[in-house]
Scaffold this active site. Structure first.
Site, PDB file in Angstrom:
ATOM      1  N   ASP A  87      92.076   3.641  88.794  1.00  0.00           N
ATOM      2  CA  ASP A  87      92.108   4.745  87.826  1.00  0.00           C
ATOM      3  C   ASP A  87      93.414   4.830  87.042  1.00  0.00           C
ATOM      4  OD1 ASP A  87      89.492   5.606  88.173  1.00  0.00           O
ATOM      5  OD2 ASP A  87      90.042   6.651  90.020  1.00  0.00           O
ATOM      6  N   ASP A 148      82.505   3.858  87.196  1.00  0.00           N
ATOM      7  CA  ASP A 148      83.592   4.643  86.599  1.00  0.00           C
ATOM      8  C   ASP A 148      84.646   3.731  85.963  1.00  0.00           C
ATOM      9  OD1 ASP A 148      82.322   5.552  88.969  1.00  0.00           O
ATOM     10  OD2 ASP A 148      83.714   7.209  89.201  1.00  0.00           O
TER      11      ASP A 148
HETATM   12  N1  GLY Z   1      85.996   8.592  88.815  1.00  0.00           N
HETATM   13  C1  GLY Z   1      85.725   9.486  89.871  1.00  0.00           C
HETATM   14  C2  GLY Z   1      84.711  10.505  89.534  1.00  0.00           C
HETATM   15  O1  GLY Z   1      84.113  10.476  88.474  1.00  0.00           O
HETATM   16  O2  GLY Z   1      84.503  11.364  90.377  1.00  0.00           O
END
Ligand code: GLY
Length: 373
Positions: A87, A148
């Site tokens: 992330d 994601d």
């Molecule tokens: N990327 C983590 C979520 O969307 O919860």
């Protein structure tokens, strides 16, 4: 309506900066943001909202606040605080990369390139994917990709544009193609995660982390896919990515309830009290606005997706926003983080707030967020 919603949001962001100096909103419980240090995957969304507020108002108050946060992100990278995950793309696209895009701050550009290098460390050459979570070789997460990640790839594409070094683009494009093949199913729904053999990349199977069950379609994952594949198309011009974004978006729209805002998983049983995920709808709205930009004016899907964004956003503004709650810190009610894990099942989600504001600003002002220059 969009203008009113933006002005309400900007006012709330100003109040949050004044009320919680130096702090970032964390996962919320009970519709109050918990405020804390810059040490999770979500802090960049707040900085991105502050940059959007600066671009909208031109008020130096927001610029100063955003620059202070970028400094905080500099220290975070220098001290490697909680960055051993993919992330990094979310965190640094909306903080230092935004700072570079808006203010052409060379130090912010350099910081963002260092963040891209850090993300590159998650590339696993044996399996040919970017590992989402956990240390290399981790028995559970070492072979796992998640949908994601599609929103983390723009950091790498951008690094290619900045440096001319094709390794960033190639790795992002290989990962996007792997995600297309294995995370997106034939009926246009999606897995949240997929596992590969870590030694040789043999595909093992799909699963979930935050969804209802392994084969279900977690709503927010589908939304990450809509926006992420549209962005991969923007950078690579691979028509398969555009087609994938379009397929995921159609599925999303077709499976919405009457009020146009998604439940947390498209396969969860709908009963009294089933949680929504307003954040998924906000991401999807920003995503279809990006998708529509790549469609020809003669393509009927262009108007369809532009209208869909208006439909979804109108319901978010009217039925889910905190416009009538001046004391609220968040912008959107009824987001969910991890329903099965009972973490933030029905609360503000800072990423929902960010994409809601980004979509509003795209529609009202043509401001596009910070995924590309
Ligand atoms: N990327 C983590 C979520 O969307 O919860």
């Amino acid at each position: 309506m969009w203008k009113q919603a933006i002005e309400d949001a900007v006012q709330k962001i100003r109040k949050n900066i004044e009320g919680h100096p130096g702090l970032f909103p964390h996962i919320t419980e009970g519709n109050r943001y918990q405020w804390g240090e810059n040490n999770d995957w979500i802090e960049g969304f707040y900085t991105g909202m502050i940059w959007l507020s600066y671009q909208y108002t031109g008020d130096e108050f927001f610029k100063k606040a955003a620059e202070e946060q970028v400094q905080n992100f500099r220290e975070r990278l220098g001290n490697n605080v909680a960055l051993d995950h993919h992330d990094i793309g979310f965190l640094y696209s909306l903080s230092s990369k935004a700072g570079w895009i808006i203010a052409k701050d060379e130090e912010a550009r350099q910081l963002t390139l260092r963040a891209a290098d850090k993300l590159m460390q998650r590339w696993r050459p044996a399996g040919q994917y970017i590992q989402a979570w956990g240390p290399e070789g981790d028995p559970k997460n070492g072979g796992r990709i998640i949908i994601d990640c599609m929103l983390n790839l723009p950091l790498l594409y951008w690094a290619y544009e900045q440096t001319g070094d094709p390794k960033y683009r190639d790795i992002a494009a290989i990962h996007a193609e792997k995600s297309r093949r294995y995370l997106v199913r034939g009926d246009d729904s999606s897995y949240h995660t997929f596992y590969f053999n870590q030694e040789d990349g043999t595909p093992i199977g799909g699963g979930t982390h935050q969804g209802y069950h392994d084969g279900s379609t977690w709503t927010r994952g589908q939304a990450w896919g809509i926006y992420g594949f549209a962005l991969s198309y923007r950078y690579t011009r691979n028509p398969l990515f555009l087609d994938t974004s379009r397929r995921l978006a159609r599925y999303f729209d077709k499976h919405l309830p009457e009020d146009q805002v998604a439940y947390w998983d498209f396969d969860a049983p709908i009963e009294e009290g089933t949680p929504r995920d307003s954040s998924a709808s906000a991401i999807a709205a920003a995503g279809v606005l990006e998708l529509a930009e790549h469609l020809d004016d003669k393509d009927p899907d262009k108007a369809f997706f532009q209208d869909a964004a208006v439909r979804w956003m109108a319901s978010l503004v009217r039925n889910y926003s905190t416009m009538s709650m001046p004391e609220a810190e968040g912008l959107l009610l009824h987001g969910s983080y991890h329903v099965r894990g009972d973490r933030g099942p029905d609360d503000f989600m800072i990423w929902g707030d960010y994409y809601y504001l980004e979509a509003l600003m795209r529609m009202e002002r043509g401001l596009k967020g910070y995924w590309y220059e």
